[in-house]
Scaffold this active site. Sequence first.
Site, PDB file in Angstrom:
ATOM      1  N   TYR A 130       0.854  -1.179   0.000  1.00 30.02           N
ATOM      2  CA  TYR A 130       0.000   0.000   0.000  1.00 30.02           C
ATOM      3  C   TYR A 130       0.896   1.237   0.000  1.00 30.02           C
ATOM      4  O   TYR A 130       1.706   1.433   0.904  1.00 30.02           O
ATOM      5  CB  TYR A 130      -0.932  -0.004   1.211  1.00 30.02           C
ATOM      6  CG  TYR A 130      -2.241  -0.720   0.943  1.00 30.02           C
ATOM      7  CD1 TYR A 130      -2.430  -1.459  -0.208  1.00 30.02           C
ATOM      8  CD2 TYR A 130      -3.290  -0.647   1.847  1.00 30.02           C
ATOM      9  CE1 TYR A 130      -3.611  -2.111  -0.459  1.00 30.02           C
ATOM     10  CE2 TYR A 130      -4.485  -1.299   1.604  1.00 30.02           C
ATOM     11  CZ  TYR A 130      -4.647  -2.034   0.440  1.00 30.02           C
ATOM     12  OH  TYR A 130      -5.829  -2.675   0.194  1.00 30.02           O
ATOM     13  N   LYS A 183       2.662 -15.101  -0.914  1.00 27.15           N
ATOM     14  CA  LYS A 183       2.724 -15.438  -2.341  1.00 27.15           C
ATOM     15  C   LYS A 183       4.186 -15.626  -2.714  1.00 27.15           C
ATOM     16  O   LYS A 183       4.710 -15.063  -3.685  1.00 27.15           O
ATOM     17  CB  LYS A 183       2.078 -14.326  -3.172  1.00 27.15           C
ATOM     18  CG  LYS A 183       1.875 -14.677  -4.651  1.00 27.15           C
ATOM     19  CD  LYS A 183       0.926 -15.843  -4.859  1.00 27.15           C
ATOM     20  CE  LYS A 183       0.721 -16.074  -6.366  1.00 27.15           C
ATOM     21  NZ  LYS A 183      -0.013 -17.331  -6.616  1.00 27.15           N
ATOM     22  N   ASP A 216      -3.927 -16.706  -3.285  1.00 25.76           N
ATOM     23  CA  ASP A 216      -4.997 -17.059  -4.207  1.00 25.76           C
ATOM     24  C   ASP A 216      -5.689 -18.347  -3.768  1.00 25.76           C
ATOM     25  O   ASP A 216      -6.923 -18.451  -3.805  1.00 25.76           O
ATOM     26  CB  ASP A 216      -4.479 -17.158  -5.641  1.00 25.76           C
ATOM     27  CG  ASP A 216      -3.164 -17.914  -5.767  1.00 25.76           C
ATOM     28  OD1 ASP A 216      -2.535 -18.213  -4.731  1.00 25.76           O
ATOM     29  OD2 ASP A 216      -2.744 -18.195  -6.904  1.00 25.76           O
ATOM     30  N   ASP A 240      -6.243  -7.042   3.520  1.00 27.29           N
ATOM     31  CA  ASP A 240      -7.380  -6.197   3.197  1.00 27.29           C
ATOM     32  C   ASP A 240      -8.373  -6.949   2.320  1.00 27.29           C
ATOM     33  O   ASP A 240      -9.588  -6.953   2.562  1.00 27.29           O
ATOM     34  CB  ASP A 240      -6.877  -4.930   2.483  1.00 27.29           C
ATOM     35  CG  ASP A 240      -7.905  -3.820   2.446  1.00 27.29           C
ATOM     36  OD1 ASP A 240      -8.937  -3.924   3.140  1.00 27.29           O
ATOM     37  OD2 ASP A 240      -7.692  -2.842   1.719  1.00 27.29           O
ATOM     38  N   ASP A 244     -12.249  -8.569   3.552  1.00 21.83           N
ATOM     39  CA  ASP A 244     -13.517  -8.198   2.913  1.00 21.83           C
ATOM     40  C   ASP A 244     -14.248  -9.434   2.405  1.00 21.83           C
ATOM     41  O   ASP A 244     -15.475  -9.546   2.537  1.00 21.83           O
ATOM     42  CB  ASP A 244     -13.263  -7.228   1.758  1.00 21.83           C
ATOM     43  CG  ASP A 244     -13.157  -5.785   2.220  1.00 21.83           C
ATOM     44  OD1 ASP A 244     -13.003  -5.573   3.440  1.00 21.83           O
ATOM     45  OD2 ASP A 244     -13.218  -4.874   1.372  1.00 21.83           O
TER      46      ASP A 244
END
Length: 350
Positions: A130, A183, A216, A240, A244
């Site tokens: 971010y 990842k 993923d 994040d 959600d």
Amino acid sequence: MTRVGVLTGDGIGAEIVPAAVAVADAAAQAEDLAFEWVDLPFGRNAIETHGDPVPDETLRALDDLDLWVLGPHDSAGYPPQHSGRTPGAVIRTRYDLFANLRPARAFHGVRATAPSIDVLIVRENSEGFYADRNMFAGSGEFMPTPDVALAVGMISRPACERIARVAFEAARARASRVTIVHKANVLRMTTGLFRDVCREVAAEHPDVVVDEQHVDAMAAHLVRRPGDFDVIVTENLFGDILSDLAGELAGSLGIAASVNCSDTKVMAQAAHGAAPDIAGRGLANPVAMILSTAMALRRHGTASADGALVATAGRMEAAVADTLAESIATADLGGTATTQAFTDAVVARI
């Protein structure tokens, strides 16, 4: 008397923050506890009165507070001269609120896509990918030419260590399982470092069962078998997105609680946004803000050995769950209750 900062914010903040305050007051009274709510200028109203969405007056007040409630902000709608760092980023950075804790669990009475979900996502909140969080000065995004945009993601060992410790301590109070999400098959150095440091911290907690997933695959597993997971620890951007997803699997982002915290300070901040399109219409769901406030009280109460604060948080959480179980809910959950009617029902159960 426990002093708590109140930053109402924009949009539906004017409805859901007072709801959280009312529920907290009712629960505190049942525990012979009282709050001093310290109202502070913040958001669009602060731009109009102080020329800044996060005025120096507010920051000076927060310096002396260990606990506050932050309403949502609609920074995308601010005047262009205030389009820099979001108000939330300013506050998170100043107080090094490095841990973002986002639980997601299904409630009786709420139609959930994943009824078995009960997870806590522990999100590293100060670095990662971010752009407003990973540089000493300025943003981690830049454009060397008008047709090329670059982003710098930062992962450091100290940040990984401290978020991993938060996750493993949280797991000990739950089902003692941690899933490390990364990842590292593609982002080998950055999320590889995150994975490796989390593994090192895991070795210090032999009582906690540990596994790991690529981000993923983790998204797919949350949809297919959410009941298999307990605490999920990951970097900023991944956390994040996954939180959600988990919130919607539990029923709605309207019930998605969240706190941002350091070792000494804690800020309640619901995971959802300001929803200006429904502001002032009595449609806003206050559950996430109420539960975020309860989480903040519980964390602060645990850190300060204040049993009354912890008990207050428990009363708030139980009253919300009981209200939802009786099919009293706002429109986003399929109910007919207004924001105020739902709040009144929770207070009545306390």
